[in-house]
Design a protein around this motif. Structure first.
Motif, PDB file in Angstrom:
ATOM      1  N   ASN A  40     -13.574  20.671 -41.073  1.00 54.72           N
ATOM      2  CA  ASN A  40     -12.200  21.174 -40.952  1.00 54.72           C
ATOM      3  C   ASN A  40     -11.549  21.298 -42.329  1.00 54.72           C
ATOM      4  OD1 ASN A  40     -12.636  21.016 -38.221  1.00 54.72           O
ATOM      5  ND2 ASN A  40     -11.248  19.322 -37.851  1.00 54.72           N
ATOM      6  N   THR A  41     -11.779  20.286 -43.157  1.00 53.87           N
ATOM      7  CA  THR A  41     -11.230  20.310 -44.515  1.00 53.87           C
ATOM      8  C   THR A  41     -11.799  21.484 -45.306  1.00 53.87           C
ATOM      9  OG1 THR A  41     -11.114  17.893 -44.448  1.00 53.87           O
ATOM     10  CG2 THR A  41     -10.885  18.923 -46.599  1.00 53.87           C
ATOM     11  N   MET A  42     -13.054  21.805 -45.086  1.00 53.55           N
ATOM     12  CA  MET A  42     -13.718  22.875 -45.832  1.00 53.55           C
ATOM     13  C   MET A  42     -13.123  24.251 -45.530  1.00 53.55           C
ATOM     14  SD  MET A  42     -17.661  21.593 -45.546  1.00 53.55           S
ATOM     15  CE  MET A  42     -18.366  22.804 -46.642  1.00 53.55           C
ATOM     16  N   VAL A  43     -12.717  24.483 -44.299  1.00 50.33           N
ATOM     17  CA  VAL A  43     -12.200  25.810 -43.940  1.00 50.33           C
ATOM     18  C   VAL A  43     -10.678  25.903 -44.074  1.00 50.33           C
ATOM     19  CG1 VAL A  43     -14.112  26.167 -42.333  1.00 50.33           C
ATOM     20  CG2 VAL A  43     -11.940  25.304 -41.456  1.00 50.33           C
ATOM     21  N   TYR A  44     -10.021  24.793 -44.343  1.00 52.09           N
ATOM     22  CA  TYR A  44      -8.558  24.735 -44.370  1.00 52.09           C
ATOM     23  C   TYR A  44      -7.971  25.748 -45.356  1.00 52.09           C
ATOM     24  CZ  TYR A  44      -3.963  22.372 -44.282  1.00 52.09           C
ATOM     25  OH  TYR A  44      -2.637  22.064 -44.137  1.00 52.09           O
ATOM     26  N   ALA A  45      -8.323  25.596 -46.631  1.00 51.82           N
ATOM     27  CA  ALA A  45      -7.770  26.494 -47.644  1.00 51.82           C
ATOM     28  C   ALA A  45      -8.378  27.880 -47.553  1.00 51.82           C
ATOM     29  CB  ALA A  45      -8.001  25.906 -49.036  1.00 51.82           C
ATOM     30  N   ALA A  46      -9.681  27.942 -47.255  1.00 53.19           N
ATOM     31  CA  ALA A  46     -10.372  29.235 -47.223  1.00 53.19           C
ATOM     32  C   ALA A  46      -9.788  30.173 -46.174  1.00 53.19           C
ATOM     33  CB  ALA A  46     -11.860  29.017 -46.960  1.00 53.19           C
ATOM     34  N   GLY A  47      -9.324  29.617 -45.061  1.00 55.14           N
ATOM     35  CA  GLY A  47      -8.746  30.432 -44.004  1.00 55.14           C
ATOM     36  C   GLY A  47      -7.253  30.597 -44.104  1.00 55.14           C
ATOM     37  N   ASN A  48      -6.667  30.043 -45.172  1.00 54.14           N
ATOM     38  CA  ASN A  48      -5.210  30.115 -45.361  1.00 54.14           C
ATOM     39  C   ASN A  48      -4.475  29.538 -44.149  1.00 54.14           C
ATOM     40  OD1 ASN A  48      -2.901  30.696 -46.825  1.00 54.14           O
ATOM     41  ND2 ASN A  48      -2.749  32.804 -46.073  1.00 54.14           N
ATOM     42  N   TYR A  49      -5.011  28.416 -43.648  1.00 53.45           N
ATOM     43  CA  TYR A  49      -4.453  27.799 -42.441  1.00 53.45           C
ATOM     44  C   TYR A  49      -3.283  26.878 -42.774  1.00 53.45           C
ATOM     45  CZ  TYR A  49      -8.667  29.239 -39.869  1.00 53.45           C
ATOM     46  OH  TYR A  49      -9.671  29.957 -39.278  1.00 53.45           O
ATOM     47  N   LYS A  50      -2.532  26.576 -41.723  1.00 49.97           N
ATOM     48  CA  LYS A  50      -1.505  25.547 -41.782  1.00 49.97           C
ATOM     49  C   LYS A  50      -1.966  24.383 -40.903  1.00 49.97           C
ATOM     50  CE  LYS A  50       2.227  28.931 -42.325  1.00 49.97           C
ATOM     51  NZ  LYS A  50       3.452  29.504 -41.729  1.00 49.97           N
ATOM     52  N   PHE A  51      -1.354  23.221 -41.126  1.00 49.31           N
ATOM     53  CA  PHE A  51      -1.709  22.030 -40.343  1.00 49.31           C
ATOM     54  C   PHE A  51      -1.549  22.303 -38.844  1.00 49.31           C
ATOM     55  CE2 PHE A  51      -1.279  17.888 -38.453  1.00 49.31           C
ATOM     56  CZ  PHE A  51      -2.059  17.046 -39.243  1.00 49.31           C
ATOM     57  N   THR A  52      -0.498  23.021 -38.482  1.00 48.05           N
ATOM     58  CA  THR A  52      -0.219  23.272 -37.067  1.00 48.05           C
ATOM     59  C   THR A  52      -1.269  24.172 -36.407  1.00 48.05           C
ATOM     60  OG1 THR A  52       1.261  25.054 -37.783  1.00 48.05           O
ATOM     61  CG2 THR A  52       2.266  22.931 -37.245  1.00 48.05           C
ATOM     62  N   ASP A  53      -1.991  24.961 -37.202  1.00 53.58           N
ATOM     63  CA  ASP A  53      -3.049  25.806 -36.628  1.00 53.58           C
ATOM     64  C   ASP A  53      -4.136  24.940 -35.995  1.00 53.58           C
ATOM     65  OD1 ASP A  53      -1.788  28.140 -37.479  1.00 53.58           O
ATOM     66  OD2 ASP A  53      -2.778  28.088 -39.428  1.00 53.58           O
ATOM     67  N   PHE A  54      -4.504  23.850 -36.684  1.00 52.84           N
ATOM     68  CA  PHE A  54      -5.515  22.937 -36.143  1.00 52.84           C
ATOM     69  C   PHE A  54      -4.970  22.186 -34.939  1.00 52.84           C
ATOM     70  CE2 PHE A  54      -7.143  23.697 -40.349  1.00 52.84           C
ATOM     71  CZ  PHE A  54      -8.522  23.657 -40.203  1.00 52.84           C
ATOM     72  N   LEU A  55      -3.713  21.796 -35.018  1.00 55.43           N
ATOM     73  CA  LEU A  55      -3.114  21.052 -33.914  1.00 55.43           C
ATOM     74  C   LEU A  55      -3.038  21.919 -32.661  1.00 55.43           C
ATOM     75  CD1 LEU A  55      -1.845  18.254 -33.462  1.00 55.43           C
ATOM     76  CD2 LEU A  55       0.378  19.276 -33.922  1.00 55.43           C
ATOM     77  N   ARG A  56      -2.630  23.171 -32.815  1.00 55.26           N
ATOM     78  CA  ARG A  56      -2.478  24.079 -31.677  1.00 55.26           C
ATOM     79  C   ARG A  56      -3.828  24.392 -31.021  1.00 55.26           C
ATOM     80  NH1 ARG A  56       0.497  27.370 -34.155  1.00 55.26           N
ATOM     81  NH2 ARG A  56      -1.138  28.768 -34.885  1.00 55.26           N
TER      82      ARG A  56
END
Length: 590
Positions: A551-567
Motif C-alpha cells: 500500500n505504501t509503495m503505490v501511495y505516492a505513485a497513484g497520487n492517492y489520498k489517505f481517504t482513498d484507501f479507507l473508502r
C-alpha cells in the motif's frame, strides 16, 4: 500477577506504541525488545538470539534471495509486460493485472512483485490514457490476495507456521492455506471489479512539476550586465546556502548545464533557481539579477536529450532509507538533483538535504538518464517510468531461475524436504547457475525484516514462559463468557486486522499468535483455526496506506489520498472478516 508478567506486559505495551507511532525503525524497536528481555532475565541469552536461527527467519531470508533470482533474470518483468499487453480494454486490463500479480505473489515476496509491476502498470496506463489511480490500489490488494494462498507467499505465513511448530503443533504445509486463499482472491477480485469505478478516484498525475507544487518555487533569473555574480561560479556566490536558494540549472544560448557548481557565470546567462518566493526575491535583489515575469515552469524545461525529470520511490530494501540526502552524499554520488519530496501525500521542498528518507518516500529527480537507470538497477529506488526498466543481461538463464523456484516449491509441497532445506538449496542453485551474483544475494535480503523477526520472536517466547499469554487469554475469555470459539475466532481476526493497520504485520502476528494458542487451550479446541485467522488478518491490510508495504509503495505513485484507501479498503476488510469467520472452521475445524 507476578513481577515477570508485569515486566513482559510493559515491554509489550511499549513495543506496540513504538511500532504504531513509527518514532523508531522497526528493526531498532526489535533490538530494544530483545535487550529489555535479556536485561530483566526474562529469557536466557540463547533464547534471546534464537530468533536469528529460527526456521521462519532463515526461510524468509532465502525467499528474498529466490525472488531476486527471478527478478534479475527478467522473469517477473517479462511476465508483467505480457500481462499489460493482454488487457485490451480497461476492465480486462484490471483483471489481467490483478490475477497476474496475485499468481506471482503466491510464490514471490509480494513487495518485490509490486516493485517490478509498478513501472509497467504506470507505463501501460499512460500509453492507454487510463488513470493509474484506477489500477495501483488493485495491484497492491491483489498482491496481498495472492500472498495468502501459499506458505511462502508472505513472511507472516512462515512466521506463524514457525510459532506453531515451536509450540509443538504441526507446521502448515505449502498449499494448506490455498483453499481459503483462493476464496479470498475470488471475493476480493469480484469486489474490486464491481465497485472500483465508484470507490477509486480517477485522478490524473499531471505534470510532475505541478504534482510537486514546484511552479512557485522554481523560476528563471537573468544575469544582466551589472550583476555581481558575473565571473563567479555558483559555489563561489557568497551567502547562497544561507539564502536557502539553490541554482538548479544554468542556461547559456542552446546549452543547459544541470547543477552548475563550478561553471563561471557570464552576462546573458539564465539561472533556473529554486527556493521560497520571498527568498528568491531577496536573493535576486542582493546580487543584481532580473526576474523573468512571464516564466512558467513545465516538465520539458528540465529535460533534454541527456537529462530527464523523473519520480522515484525509496524501495523496500533501499540503502537510502534512514539516510538524509546530505549524509548519503546522494547528489554527488548519483549526479542527480533532488527537486522535491512527497511523504504520504504531503509535498516538502524546504531543506530537503536534511530530511531522513523513509521507505515509500517519493523523490522528484532531474539528471542524466543513464544515472537514473543505474539508480533503479541498484535497487535503491523504484523508478516510476520507462527509464527505470532494467536491461536484463541474464535472460538466457530465465528458465533456469523458473526451474529452481519450481523445484523449491515442489520439494516442499510434496514433503520431500522441509521448506527451510529446499529454500537453502534453491539459494545455492541460483548462485551456482549464475542467476544471481553473490553480492546481489546479500543485497536482496531486507535485513530490517530479518532483525524484526529475530527480535519479536523472543517476546512471544517470554509471553509463553512467564504466563503473560495465558493471562491475556484468560482475561479475553472472561470478557467473552460462554460465547464459544466462533466468536473468539472473529475477535482474533478483527483485533489482528486493526493492529496491522497501524503497525508491522509481522509484529502483530507474533504478538497475537501465542495469545491465540493459549485462548484455544482455554476453550479446549484446536488452536489451528485461530492461527489461520491471525495469519490472514495480518497478511491482508487494506484500509490505510501504511498498514502494508505494498500500500505504501503505490501511495505516492497513484497520487492517492489517505481517504482513498479507507473508502476502498475498509469495506473489503469487513468482507474478508466475514468470509474468514465463515470459511475457516470449514477448512480448519475446531
Amino acid at each position: 500477577m507476578t513481577p515477570e508478567i508485569i515486566i513482559v506486559l510493559g515491554i509489550l505495551v511499549c513495543a506496540v506504541i513504538l511500532f504504531a507511532t513509527e518514532k523508531l525503525s522497526v528493526d531498532l524497536v526489535a533490538l530494544l525488545i530483545v535487550g529489555g528481555l535479556l536485561a530483566f532475565g526474562l529469557v536466557t541469552p540463547e533464547e534471546g538470539i534464537s530468533g536469528l536461527s529460527n526456521s521462519a527467519t532463515v526461510t524468509v531470508a532465502c525467499m528474498f534471495v529466490l525472488s531476486a533470482g527471478l527478478q534479475k533474470t527478467g522473469v517477473v518483468s517479462v511476465l508483467g509486460e505480457l500481462l499489460a499487453k493482454a488487457g485490451r480494454t480497461p476492465l480486462l486490463l484490471l483483471i489481467v493485472i490483478m490475477l497476474g500479480v496475485a499468481v506471482v505473489s503466491a510464490f514471490l515476496n509480494n513487495t518485490a512483485a509490486v516493485a517490478v509491476f509498478l513501472p509497467v502498470v504506470l507505463a501501460t496506463a499512460a500509453a492507454r490514457k487510463t488513470s493509474a489511480s484506477r489500477l495501483l490500489i488493485p495491484l497492491s490488494y491483489a498482491s496481498q490476495f495472492g500472498g495468502v494462498c501459499t506458505l511462502i507467499g508472505t513472511s507472516t505465513n512462515l512466521l506463524v507456521s514457525s510459532i506453531a511448530s515451536d509450540q509443538g503443533l504441526e507446521p502448515f504445509s505449502m498449499f494448506e492455506f490455498a483453499p481459503l486463499g483462493l476464496i479470498m482472491l475470488g471475493v476480493g477480485t469480484v469486489f474490486i471489479l464491481l465497485f472500483s469505478r465508484w470507490l477509486l478516484p480517477e485522478r490524473s498525475t499531471g505534470q510532475l512539476v505541478e504534482t510537486y507544487g514546484l511552479r512557485e518555487y522554481v523560476t528563471e533569473l537573468h544575469v544582466g550586465a551589472d550583476s555581481a555574480v558575473i565571473g563567479q561560479s555558483p559555489s563561489q556566490i557568497a551567502g547562497l546556502e544561507k539564502a536557502e536558494v539553490n541554482i538548479v540549472e544554468l542556461i547559456r544560448a542552446e546549452h543547459r548545464i544541470l547543477a552548475p557548481r563550478t561553471k563561471l557565470i557570464e552576462e546573458g546567462d539564465m539561472l533556473l533557481v529554486r527556493g521560497q518566493p520571498e527568498k528568491v526575491i531577496e536573493f535576486k535583489d542582493k546580487i543584481g539579477l532580473e526576474l523573468r515575469s512571464d516564466f512558467e515552469l513545465k516538465d520539458d524545461i528540465l529535460t533534454s536529450e541527456e537529462n530527464a525529470l523523473v519520480e522515484v520511490m525509496i524501495g523496500p530494501h533501499s540503502r537510502l532509507a534512514g539516510e538524509s540526502l546530505n549524509s548519503s552524499y546522494f547528489e554527488q554520488r548519483h549526479r542527480l538533483l533532488v527537486l522535491g519530496l512527497q511523504r504520504r501525500g504531503h509535498t516538502t521542498r524546504e531543506k530537503l538535504a536534511n530530511i531522513r528518507l523513509r521507505f515509500g518516500d517519493a523523490l522528484l529527480l532531474c539528471g542524466p538518464k543513464e544515472e537514473i537507470s543505474k539508480l533503479g538497477s541498484r535497487g535503491d529506488a523504484v523508478v516510476l517510468n520507462e527509464l527505470g526498466r532494467e536491461a536484463f543481461t541474464r535472460r538466457n538463464r530465465m528458465w533456469v531461475a523458473i526451474g529452481v523456484m519450481a523445484a523449491v516449491v515442489g520439494l516442499a509441497a510434496f514433503e520431500v524436504l522441509p521448506i527451510l532445506v529446499s529454500a537453502l538449496l534453491g539459494c545455492a542453485a541460483m548462485a551456482l547457475t549464475g542467476c544471481l551474483r553473490d553480492r546481489e544475494a546479500y543485497e536482496a535480503v531486507d535485513w530490517r525484516i530479518i532483525i524484526l523477526l529475530a527480535g519479536v520472536l523472543p517476546l512471544g517466547l517470554a509471553m509463553q514462559k512467564t504466563g503473560a499469554a495465558t493471562l491475556i487469554a484468560d482475561t479475553v475469555l472472561g470478557f467473552a463468557g460462554d460465547s464459544g470459539p466462533l466468536v473468539m475466532l472473529a475477535v482474533f481476526y478483527l483485533l489482528t486486522a486493526i493492529l496491522t493497520e497501524c503497525m508491522s504485520n509481522n509484529a502483530s502476528a507474533v504478538l497475537l499468535a501465542p495469545i491465540a494458542i493459549s485462548t484455544a487451550a482455554g476453550l479446549g479446541v484446536d488452536p489451528r483455526p485461530f492461527l489461520v485467522a491471525v495469519t490472514f488478518a495480518a497478511s491482508t491490510s487494506f484500509a490505510t496506506p501504511v498498514g502494508y508495504q505494498t500500500n505504501t509503495m503505490v501511495y505516492a505513485a497513484g497520487n492517492y489520498k489517505f481517504t482513498d484507501f479507507l473508502r476502498m479498503g475498509l469495506p473489503l476488510n469487513l468482507i474478508f472478516w466475514g468470509v474468514a469467520v465463515y470459511f475457516i472452521p470449514r477448512f480448519f475445524p475446531f
